[in-house]
Design a protein around this motif. Structure first.
Motif, PDB file in Angstrom:
ATOM      1  N   ASN A 165      28.483   5.263  27.040  1.00 48.33           N
ATOM      2  CA  ASN A 165      29.773   4.306  27.283  1.00 48.33           C
ATOM      3  C   ASN A 165      30.971   4.762  26.513  1.00 48.33           C
ATOM      4  O   ASN A 165      32.006   4.278  26.299  1.00 48.33           O
ATOM      5  CB  ASN A 165      29.408   2.817  26.918  1.00 48.33           C
ATOM      6  N   THR A 166      30.753   5.990  26.051  1.00 52.35           N
ATOM      7  CA  THR A 166      31.778   6.632  25.359  1.00 52.35           C
ATOM      8  C   THR A 166      32.898   7.251  26.266  1.00 52.35           C
ATOM      9  O   THR A 166      32.528   8.140  26.737  1.00 52.35           O
ATOM     10  CB  THR A 166      31.307   7.768  24.189  1.00 52.35           C
ATOM     11  N   LEU A 226      47.367  10.808  21.671  1.00 51.25           N
ATOM     12  CA  LEU A 226      46.782  11.462  20.752  1.00 51.25           C
ATOM     13  C   LEU A 226      45.465  10.978  20.323  1.00 51.25           C
ATOM     14  O   LEU A 226      45.090   9.586  20.293  1.00 51.25           O
ATOM     15  CB  LEU A 226      47.356  11.652  19.470  1.00 51.25           C
ATOM     16  N   PRO A 227      44.246  11.824  20.071  1.00 55.06           N
ATOM     17  CA  PRO A 227      42.989  11.414  19.706  1.00 55.06           C
ATOM     18  C   PRO A 227      42.824  10.164  18.609  1.00 55.06           C
ATOM     19  O   PRO A 227      42.117   9.480  18.878  1.00 55.06           O
ATOM     20  CB  PRO A 227      42.592  12.555  19.058  1.00 55.06           C
ATOM     21  N   MET A 237      37.070   6.493  20.077  1.00 58.43           N
ATOM     22  CA  MET A 237      36.304   7.358  19.437  1.00 58.43           C
ATOM     23  C   MET A 237      34.664   7.162  19.786  1.00 58.43           C
ATOM     24  O   MET A 237      33.954   8.046  19.340  1.00 58.43           O
ATOM     25  CB  MET A 237      36.546   7.423  18.005  1.00 58.43           C
ATOM     26  N   GLY A 238      34.473   6.082  20.682  1.00 52.84           N
ATOM     27  CA  GLY A 238      32.809   5.942  20.828  1.00 52.84           C
ATOM     28  C   GLY A 238      32.134   4.791  19.992  1.00 52.84           C
ATOM     29  O   GLY A 238      31.030   4.534  20.446  1.00 52.84           O
ATOM     30  N   GLY A 239      32.765   4.408  18.951  1.00 52.17           N
ATOM     31  CA  GLY A 239      31.760   3.118  18.369  1.00 52.17           C
ATOM     32  C   GLY A 239      31.655   1.847  19.392  1.00 52.17           C
ATOM     33  O   GLY A 239      32.376   1.731  20.138  1.00 52.17           O
ATOM     34  N   ASP A 240      30.417   1.484  19.144  1.00 55.50           N
ATOM     35  CA  ASP A 240      30.048   0.583  20.030  1.00 55.50           C
ATOM     36  C   ASP A 240      29.119  -0.638  19.390  1.00 55.50           C
ATOM     37  O   ASP A 240      28.754  -0.441  18.384  1.00 55.50           O
ATOM     38  CB  ASP A 240      29.608   0.912  21.165  1.00 55.50           C
TER      39      ASP A 240
END
Length: 782
Positions: free
Chosen positions: A316-317, A326-327, A332-335
């Motif tokens: 799910n990232t 911008l990044p 960033m993918g934390g879940d």
């Protein structure tokens, strides 16, 4: 014959138990603590809402008042709003009793300490305004009286900061003017002093008795109000010692096994400090392990931004595929799977955390919004504060199943889970706004100006941005819809509380309605803490029996940043802020003491000098790489953590502050969490924080004790907390301090503990820029 005998014994046993139950007094029908009413005095009337204290099923039969207060005018008892007046000769502490079917329900009443003071302006500028703590930092016009420019400020006891504005611009102070103080951010504010002329007596814990306790006063009191679970009880007085025997009360209908005894008192100089005593089975609690995670004073909160914590499910990232983001401002993918992983591997248990606070997890939009000019970037909704649904879990964080598993596993480990909830606004893609655009406040004001970020002058209507409509809670249908959405989370999920976003921008009616619904539809304590920047009066206005349990104490955090991040050896403003908080919120309040948050630059980067106090911290995060250039900043962050863990309130750790995550303001203060690869300094800080949390949760004096500032001079701040036979003293030091323990060393080694200090045979040494905590347990302490 045997059967008849057995039956007789059973009947006698039942009869005996019934008789015992009949001897028990009936408990207050109010399940939660009755917070004090802060009343006006003199010719001004005060009001309270009966519905803040009593549910619809518990109607008030009559209302009685203690001496010195009474009805302001005749009112029918079925009216919700009750008006009363406190006489000039009334004591500083009194009470009101709501009677329900012969059961008393007592509410403490505090007499106003406010005073109107004229503040003169000494310049000649024509367009002069003023703003300060007493105006919620919103500009107010001055007036001309006898050719002089003045402002009449109504302030309670204490010192309050303010500034004049000349032609719409803040006056520039150098710090050399009289009666000014550092604002902690590189400039100065003026100070008005309405401190007490003489201090009132101080209360202290005495001895624990069988089904009771004693307490002492340092002077003669003119009134004492002792409340045992919201019912006034009496004490026997001998000299300045008071003995309290707890009556037998039937608490079988209570949702908590811990009852609270509160002691309020006053003398000729005003209200004293208060005492708070937890009780179980009619016995005073002295062992902290007997307390539950639902006893709010035992909480240590840990706040994580879910997207920046841990990526536990890479499927799910999904960053927003927009090159204009911008990044640092993208997903960033934390879940939630990452949160669950750290619960299961014992990270929070090892740290001693017993309350996990999740950032908002509801569905946010897919696209990019907002714009930062340099470097040019848009933003995603990775933070969760742009809801397009109020009940659906964002698929980038997980789903309903993993959320329920988080709560279940946390509860197995004796931890609470509270959820960040956004009520003030929605994203423009939210169905509520699409279907009911009339439910939003106006984006443009009558003068044609944009109603965005008008935090104070348009507090209840301002939009955070042009794509985030603020909801109009003056409409009953909006209140109903949004309170039902919040209620969903504590009925569908076994959550233990809420952190409420943007509290001050939402009217009180919403909070009262939500709190009533929560209490009517749940069977467990629900902790509610709000976010409000502003004056003490504004912050406290949302904290009451009928609304929230607490708010975050940003005023104390700002003072602590100034005191600990700078090596200036000045603790005066911090102690003044601490005392003001105790005066305003109570000596045993539940306010959140934060180590940082998502809207401020990291404390450690201020302490290291990598972010300056006089710069735009958000711009700094975008325009340069923030690094760690002074490792003594880890010691200073340790001091802040020690302060939060030892003061009244609820300690709150912002994720990464346990090891010293660096960064300027948003989004640089939201870097990805690190669990491995820590430096030696980061690892030592995390160990220190773990030890501090352990001390906090195992110390009755730190959770329920009295608070006394022993010293704030010469670069040394010493504060003592005491609870019956336990005494904890914390020393913050900028100059180097040696405590001579030669005469007390044996007793210290038997019952004491020292953190972050060097213990020798005859003394304890504290290095400059460090702290020490000394705790001793003794039945007879001096």
């Amino acid at each position: 014959m045997k059967k008849q005998l057995s039956l007789l014994i059973i009947i006698l046993m039942i009869s005996c138990d019934t008789k015992k139950e009949e001897e028990l007094a009936k408990a207050s029908v109010i399940q939660v603590m009755t917070t004090p009413i802060y009343a006006s005095s003199g010719h001004n009337n005060s009001e309270f809402l009966v519905s803040d204290y009593l549910s619809d099923e518990n109607k008030v039969d009559s209302i009685t008042f203690s001496e010195g207060i009474g009805f302001a005018k005749s009112k029918a008892l079925d009216e919700n709003i009750q008006s009363f007046r406190v006489k000039e000769n009334a004591t500083a502490v009194s009470h009101i009793t709501l009677w329900t079917k012969g059961i008393r329900n007592d509410i403490p009443v505090f007499k106003s300490t406010s005073k109107t003071i004229e503040i003169p302006y000494s310049g000649n500028f024509k367009n002069v305004q003023i703003k300060g703590e007493f105006t919620n930092w919103a500009p107010q016009d001055t007036e001309v009286v006898d050719g002089k420019i003045i402002y009449r400020a109504t302030v309670p006891q204490g010192k309050f900061q303010y500034l004049f504005l000349e032609g719409g611009k803040e006056e520039k102070l150098t710090g050399n003017e009289p009666n000014v103080v550092s604002n902690g951010m590189g400039s100065f504010n003026r100070v008005i002093d309405n401190s007490r002329k003489a201090n009132p007596a101080q209360l202290s814990y005495g001895e624990i008795l069988d089904q009771g306790f004693t307490f002492q006063s340092t002077g003669e009191l003119d009134n004492v109000v002792i409340l045992y679970e919201n019912q006034k009880i009496e004490a026997q007085k001998e000299g300045n010692t008071y003995t309290v025997q707890l009556p037998k009360v039937d608490f079988s209908n209570r949702i908590s096994k811990t009852q609270l005894v509160r002691v309020y008192a006053s003398d000729e100089n005003g209200r004293t400090n208060d005492l708070l005593i937890p009780v179980q089975d009619s016995q005073v609690v002295k062992d902290p392990t007997k307390l539950a995670r639902s006893d709010f004073h035992t909480q240590v909160l840990y706040f994580m931004m879910v997207d920046r914590f841990l990526d536990g499910d890479t499927s799910n990232t999904k960053p927003v595929p927009d090159p204009e983001i911008l990044p640092a401002a993208n997903y960033m993918g934390g879940d939630l799977a990452g949160v669950l992983e750290k619960i299961n591997d014992g990270y929070f248990e090892e740290m001693g955390i017993n309350t996990i606070w999740l950032s908002p997890i509801t569905q946010n939009p897919e696209g990019a919004y907002g714009l930062w000019p340099e470097p040019r970037t848009k933003f995603s909704g990775y933070h969760g504060y742009w809801p397009i649904s109020n009940t659906k879990v964002d698929y980038r964080f997980g789903d309903e199943k993993v959320m329920k598993e988080i709560i279940e596993e946390a509860h197995k480990r004796d931890m609470n889970v509270i959820l960040d909830y956004v009520a003030n606004h929605v994203h423009e893609e939210h169905p509520v706004y699409k279907n009911h655009p009339e439910w939003a406040t106006n984006l443009y004001l009558e003068d044609g100006s944009l109603n965005t970020e008008r935090w104070d002058d348009q507090r209840l209507t301002t939009w955070f941005d042009t794509f985030m409509p603020t909801l109009d809670f003056s409409k009953p249908e909006v209140v109903e819809k949004m309170t039902d959405s919040a209620l969903y989370w504590v009925t569908e999920y076994k959550l233990d509380g809420f952190r409420h976003d943007a509290t001050k921008h939402v009217p009180e009616e919403y909070w009262r309605t939500l709190t009533q619904k929560v209490r009517n539809n749940t069977d467990r304590p629900i902790y509610q803490i709000g976010e409000t920047y502003g004056s003490y009066d504004l912050i406290r206005s949302y904290v009451s029996t009928g609304m929230l349990d607490a708010q975050f104490d940003f005023n104390q955090y700002d003072a602590a940043v100034s005191a600990f991040a700078k090596a200036d050896s000045d603790y005066a403003n911090l102690t003044e802020t601490l005392k003001k908080g105790l005066e305003y919120y109570g000596h045993h309040h539940l306010m959140g003491n934060i180590s940082g948050n998502q809207d401020r630059a990291r404390f450690i980067s201020y302490a290291s000098g990598d972010v300056r106090f006089d710069e735009d911290a958000k711009k700094a995060g975008w325009t340069r790489d923030i690094v760690m250039s002074d490792s003594t900043a880890y010691d200073r962050l340790g001091m802040l953590q020690a302060f939060n863990m030892t003061m009244p309130g609820v300690p709150v750790i912002y994720y990464g502050d346990e090891y010293g995550s660096i960064g300027a303001n948003d989004p640089d203060n939201r870097r990805m969490m690190k669990f491995d690869g820590l430096s030696d300094r980061e690892r030592k800080l995390r160990e220190l924080v773990r030890e501090l949390v352990k001390l906090r949760r195992n110390s009755m004096s730190l959770m329920y004790g009295t608070t006394q500032v022993m010293s704030e001079n010469n670069g040394i701040l010493a504060i003592q907390r005491s609870y019956f036979g336990e005494q904890t003293t914390v020393f913050f030091n900028e100059t180097g301090l040696i405590l001579n323990m030669e005469n007390n060393n044996e007793r210290f080694r038997e019952s004491g503990t020292a953190i972050n200090a060097i213990v020798n045979e005859k003394n304890i040494q504290i290095k400059p820029g460090n702290f020490m905590i000394l705790q001793m347990k003794n039945e007879k302490m001096k």
